[in-house]
Design a protein around this motif. Structure first.
Motif, PDB file in Angstrom:
ATOM      1  N   SER A  20       0.844  -1.192   0.000  1.00 23.76           N
ATOM      2  CA  SER A  20       0.000   0.000   0.000  1.00 23.76           C
ATOM      3  C   SER A  20       0.883   1.247   0.000  1.00 23.76           C
ATOM      4  O   SER A  20       2.048   1.179   0.369  1.00 23.76           O
ATOM      5  N   GLY A  21       0.290   2.355  -0.441  1.00 22.57           N
ATOM      6  CA  GLY A  21       1.065   3.592  -0.512  1.00 22.57           C
ATOM      7  C   GLY A  21       0.205   4.811  -0.246  1.00 22.57           C
ATOM      8  O   GLY A  21      -1.032   4.748  -0.281  1.00 22.57           O
ATOM      9  N   ARG A  73       0.184   9.180  -1.120  1.00 19.94           N
ATOM     10  CA  ARG A  73       0.831  10.273  -1.864  1.00 19.94           C
ATOM     11  C   ARG A  73       1.389  11.314  -0.889  1.00 19.94           C
ATOM     12  O   ARG A  73       0.715  11.637   0.088  1.00 19.94           O
ATOM     13  N   GLY A  75      -8.099  10.480   8.354  1.00 20.25           N
ATOM     14  CA  GLY A  75      -8.596   9.593   7.290  1.00 20.25           C
ATOM     15  C   GLY A  75      -7.506   8.644   6.820  1.00 20.25           C
ATOM     16  O   GLY A  75      -7.732   7.431   6.695  1.00 20.25           O
ATOM     17  N   GLY A 125      -8.065   4.904   7.740  1.00 18.75           N
ATOM     18  CA  GLY A 125      -8.360   4.160   6.513  1.00 18.75           C
ATOM     19  C   GLY A 125      -7.233   3.236   6.120  1.00 18.75           C
ATOM     20  O   GLY A 125      -7.459   2.185   5.513  1.00 18.75           O
ATOM     21  N   PHE A 169       4.840   2.250   0.789  1.00 20.09           N
ATOM     22  CA  PHE A 169       5.663   3.231   0.079  1.00 20.09           C
ATOM     23  C   PHE A 169       5.022   4.610   0.048  1.00 20.09           C
ATOM     24  O   PHE A 169       3.863   4.798   0.435  1.00 20.09           O
ATOM     25  N   MET A 224      -0.995   2.506 -10.348  1.00 21.64           N
ATOM     26  CA  MET A 224      -1.338   1.933  -9.043  1.00 21.64           C
ATOM     27  C   MET A 224      -1.370   0.399  -9.131  1.00 21.64           C
ATOM     28  O   MET A 224      -0.885  -0.293  -8.223  1.00 21.64           O
ATOM     29  N   VAL A 233      -6.450  -0.212   2.171  1.00 21.59           N
ATOM     30  CA  VAL A 233      -6.765   1.150   1.718  1.00 21.59           C
ATOM     31  C   VAL A 233      -8.151   1.546   2.211  1.00 21.59           C
ATOM     32  O   VAL A 233      -8.946   0.686   2.588  1.00 21.59           O
ATOM     33  N   GLY A 234      -8.419   2.825   2.175  1.00 22.48           N
ATOM     34  CA  GLY A 234      -9.744   3.324   2.538  1.00 22.48           C
ATOM     35  C   GLY A 234     -10.721   3.147   1.383  1.00 22.48           C
ATOM     36  O   GLY A 234     -10.344   2.802   0.260  1.00 22.48           O
ATOM     37  N   ASP A 238     -12.249   5.130  -0.515  1.00 21.83           N
ATOM     38  CA  ASP A 238     -12.083   5.940  -1.737  1.00 21.83           C
ATOM     39  C   ASP A 238     -11.182   5.263  -2.776  1.00 21.83           C
ATOM     40  O   ASP A 238     -11.184   5.668  -3.932  1.00 21.83           O
ATOM     41  N   GLN A 239     -10.430   4.240  -2.362  1.00 15.95           N
ATOM     42  CA  GLN A 239      -9.529   3.566  -3.309  1.00 15.95           C
ATOM     43  C   GLN A 239     -10.130   2.258  -3.848  1.00 15.95           C
ATOM     44  O   GLN A 239      -9.461   1.500  -4.544  1.00 15.95           O
ATOM     45  N   VAL A 247     -13.189   1.595   5.139  1.00 14.33           N
ATOM     46  CA  VAL A 247     -13.472   2.757   5.987  1.00 14.33           C
ATOM     47  C   VAL A 247     -13.524   4.053   5.185  1.00 14.33           C
ATOM     48  O   VAL A 247     -12.719   4.274   4.290  1.00 14.33           O
ATOM     49  N   LYS A 296     -15.981  13.008   2.636  1.00 12.50           N
ATOM     50  CA  LYS A 296     -14.872  12.413   3.392  1.00 12.50           C
ATOM     51  C   LYS A 296     -13.849  13.455   3.818  1.00 12.50           C
ATOM     52  O   LYS A 296     -13.797  14.553   3.262  1.00 12.50           O
TER      53      LYS A 296
END
Ligand code: TYM
Length: 337
Positions: free
Chosen positions: A12-13, A15, A23, A27, A44, A136, A150-151, A153-154, A191, A201
């Motif tokens: 997982s990463g 930005r 969050g 998340g 990362f 991704m 991931v949360g 939104d991903q 989440v 969010k």
């Protein structure tokens, strides 16, 4: 069976576009910390992804160091998990190029996050934004990940990663890539931590973040400004979104007894939002303070940060280049000489 085979792999990463907020923590990062004991973990900093929004070089570098320090401060342990910076592993960009050959304009244009970003920034609808889910997917499958914490939104980006992995496996008639599944902290739904500005969010670009490194006085101010209404008028009344969001955040950071206390007050029309917000602010501060102290400490230790990044890059490159060699062979590159 060797340890490498028996443990599943996690990637997982995040930005480096700003400080981590609640969050990001609830998340994603808390799952990273939980998973590092039992899985082969690669966590990362997605600096290449962040280029889609054109950061200045100075801001980009500061953001990378900040997220690295915050990962460590949250408890990700570089002796257990591989922590690295995306651009230190150029193999991922090569895989991205190969995957792009089988990623179609229509499906990329239909992605919700692409449509949202194109609508928000009509002057910057760049090709990197369009192929964001392909990069991704490359990040994830280059380490043959089984799970991706991931949360919510991903979710769609992760679906795309599964699609591209499946497509590659079919195309070359070889089950090279496992299909990466979402991982959630409690094994339940993915989440979505809400913002306190009424709807939606919590997010860096939404400008409604409560940050792990934030000063307690600022946290108090932000929470006290949270959107509410004039209060319930009927017993057990359904909660409107801004109120539900306050409760959702409280469920995340406060004790069950505290949540029950305010639920009860709400359901009997006796709630005083000021009291609820004060309690919520104190519970957030109690949670963030130890992390904040560690962030401020680690952030100053540039030598340690550099060492973690260097060692992580080495481990991540070893894993990525092994997969890339298999990919090239399957594609038919590098087979003749
Ligand atoms: P990013 O940097 O936007 O967010 C990092 C992580 O934080 C989660 N998150 C949330 N979770 C719950 N509620 C929220 N309000 C909230 N806001 C953010 C995100 O779901 C994410 O887990 N595309 C990714 C970065 C990425 C990546 C990857 C992730 C690049 N390659 C490979 C996993 C695997 C992103 O922009 O996350």
């Amino acid at each position: 069976m060797s340890e490498k085979k028996s443990k599943k792999t996690v990637v997982s990463g995040i930005r480096p576009t700003g400080n981590l907020h609640l969050g990001n923590y609830f998340g994603a990062v808390r799952s990273f910390v939980k998973m590092q004991q039992d899985y082969h973990c690669y966590f990362f900093i997605a600096d290449i992804h962040s280029l889609t929004t054109h950061p200045t070089p100075v801001n980009l570098q500061a953001g990378v160091k900040q997220v690295l320090a915050e990962y460590l401060a949250c408890g990700i342990d570089p002796t257990l998990a591989t922590i690295f910076i995306q651009s230190d592993v150029p193999e991922v960009v090569e895989l991205y190029t190969f995957l792009n050959m089988n990623a179609y304009l229509g499906e990329l244009e239909r992605t919700t996050s692409f449509k949202d970003k194109a609508r928000q920034n009509p002057d910057n609808v760049n090709a990197g934004l369009l192929t964001y889910p392909v990069l991704m997917a490359a990040d994830i499958i280059i380490h043959k990940a089984n799970f991706v914490p991931v949360g919510k939104d991903q979710e769609q980006n992760l679906e795309m990663a599964r699609k591209f992995a499946t497509r590659f496996n079919h195309m070359y008639n070889h089950r090279l890539f496992p299909l990466p599944k979402p991982f959630t902290f409690d094994g339940k739904d993915m989440v979505k931590v809400p913002g306190l500005d009424g709807s939606g969010k919590m997010g860096k670009s939404e400008g409604n973040g409560i940050y792990l490194v934030e000063d307690p006085a600022d946290i108090r101010k932000k929470v006290m400004r949270a959107v509410t209404d004039s209060g319930p008028v009927e017993m057990n009344q359904l909660k409107p979104e801004p109120i539900q969001n306050l409760f959702t955040l409280m469920k995340i950071v406060s004790s069950p007894e505290t949540v029950e206390f305010f639920e009860d007050k709400y359901n009997t029309c006796q709630i005083r939002y000021g009291d609820m917000k004060e309690q919520l602010a104190e519970d957030i501060i109690a949670f963030t303070t130890p992390i904040r102290t560690r962030i401020l400490d680690i952030r100053n230790d540039e030598a340690y940060l550099a060492k973690v990044a260097r060692e992580g890059a080495e481990k991540a490159r070893a894993s990525a280049s092994a997969t890339l060699a298999e990919v090239k062979k399957l594609i038919g590159l590098k087979c003749l000489f």
